[in-house]
Design a protein around this motif. Structure first.
Motif, PDB file in Angstrom:
ATOM      1  N   ARG A  32       0.842  -1.188   0.000  1.00 51.53           N
ATOM      2  CA  ARG A  32       0.000   0.000   0.000  1.00 51.53           C
ATOM      3  C   ARG A  32       0.881   1.244   0.000  1.00 51.53           C
ATOM      4  NH1 ARG A  32      -1.914  -3.084   4.041  1.00 51.53           N
ATOM      5  NH2 ARG A  32      -1.134  -1.666   5.625  1.00 51.53           N
ATOM      6  N   ASP A  42      -4.734   9.817   0.005  1.00 52.15           N
ATOM      7  CA  ASP A  42      -5.337   8.677  -0.672  1.00 52.15           C
ATOM      8  C   ASP A  42      -4.539   7.439  -0.322  1.00 52.15           C
ATOM      9  OD1 ASP A  42      -7.207  10.188  -2.621  1.00 52.15           O
ATOM     10  OD2 ASP A  42      -5.264  11.098  -3.014  1.00 52.15           O
ATOM     11  N   LEU A  44      -3.503   4.050  -1.668  1.00 48.68           N
ATOM     12  CA  LEU A  44      -3.447   3.360  -2.949  1.00 48.68           C
ATOM     13  C   LEU A  44      -2.949   1.933  -2.737  1.00 48.68           C
ATOM     14  CD1 LEU A  44      -1.732   6.234  -4.983  1.00 48.68           C
ATOM     15  CD2 LEU A  44      -4.160   5.925  -4.483  1.00 48.68           C
ATOM     16  N   ARG A  45      -3.421   1.021  -3.568  1.00 53.40           N
ATOM     17  CA  ARG A  45      -3.004  -0.376  -3.458  1.00 53.40           C
ATOM     18  C   ARG A  45      -2.096  -0.749  -4.617  1.00 53.40           C
ATOM     19  NH1 ARG A  45      -5.129  -2.726   0.573  1.00 53.40           N
ATOM     20  NH2 ARG A  45      -7.053  -1.981   1.516  1.00 53.40           N
ATOM     21  N   ASP A  57      -6.125   3.583  -6.565  1.00 51.69           N
ATOM     22  CA  ASP A  57      -7.370   3.320  -5.825  1.00 51.69           C
ATOM     23  C   ASP A  57      -8.537   3.338  -6.803  1.00 51.69           C
ATOM     24  OD1 ASP A  57      -7.618   5.984  -6.450  1.00 51.69           O
ATOM     25  OD2 ASP A  57      -7.894   6.674  -4.398  1.00 51.69           O
TER      26      ASP A  57
END
Length: 93
Positions: A32, A42, A44-45, A57
Motif C-alpha cells: 500500500r 489517498d 493506494l493499493r 485506488d
C-alpha cells in the motif's frame, strides 16, 4: 507510558517539474502507498506493473520506478518527471 513507535516502512517526498510536491508512505511491506498532497490523502493499493511499482485506488494512480514517479490525479493533470527528495537534508546554516 511510552507508546511503541509505529513502524513506517518508507517515507518519501517527491517534487515534480512544475514545483508540485507530494509525499508517499509505503505501508504493509510495500503493498500500500499512502499519498499525501495539499490537504488530500489517498490510500493506494499495489497493482501488477510491467516495470517499477504501480499503485491505484481506481481514481488516483502513482507509478514509481527508481527515484522517479508519475502521478495521475482523477479528472486532473498528470504530473510527470517527479523525483524523490533526500529523506533528510542537512540543517542550513
Amino acid at each position: 507510558p511510552l507508546t511503541p513507535k509505529q513502524r513506517v516502512d518508507q517515507y518519501l517526498r517527491y517534487r515534480c517539474e512544475n514545483g508540485f510536491d507530494f509525499a508517499v508512505t509505503h505501508q504493509g511491506g510495500g503493498t500500500r502507498a499512502l499519498l499525501e498532497r495539499s490537504g488530500y490523502s489517498d490510500l493506494l493499493r499495489l497493482v501488477s506493473s510491467a516495470s517499477g511499482a504501480r499503485y491505484t485506488d481506481g481514481k488516483t494512480t502513482l507509478s514509481a520506478k527508481g527515484d522517479g514517479a508519475v502521478l495521475e490525479l482523477p479528472g486532473g493533470p498528470t504530473y510527470r518527471n517527479c523525483r524523490s527528495l533526500p529523506a533528510r537534508s542537512p540543517p542550513k546554516g
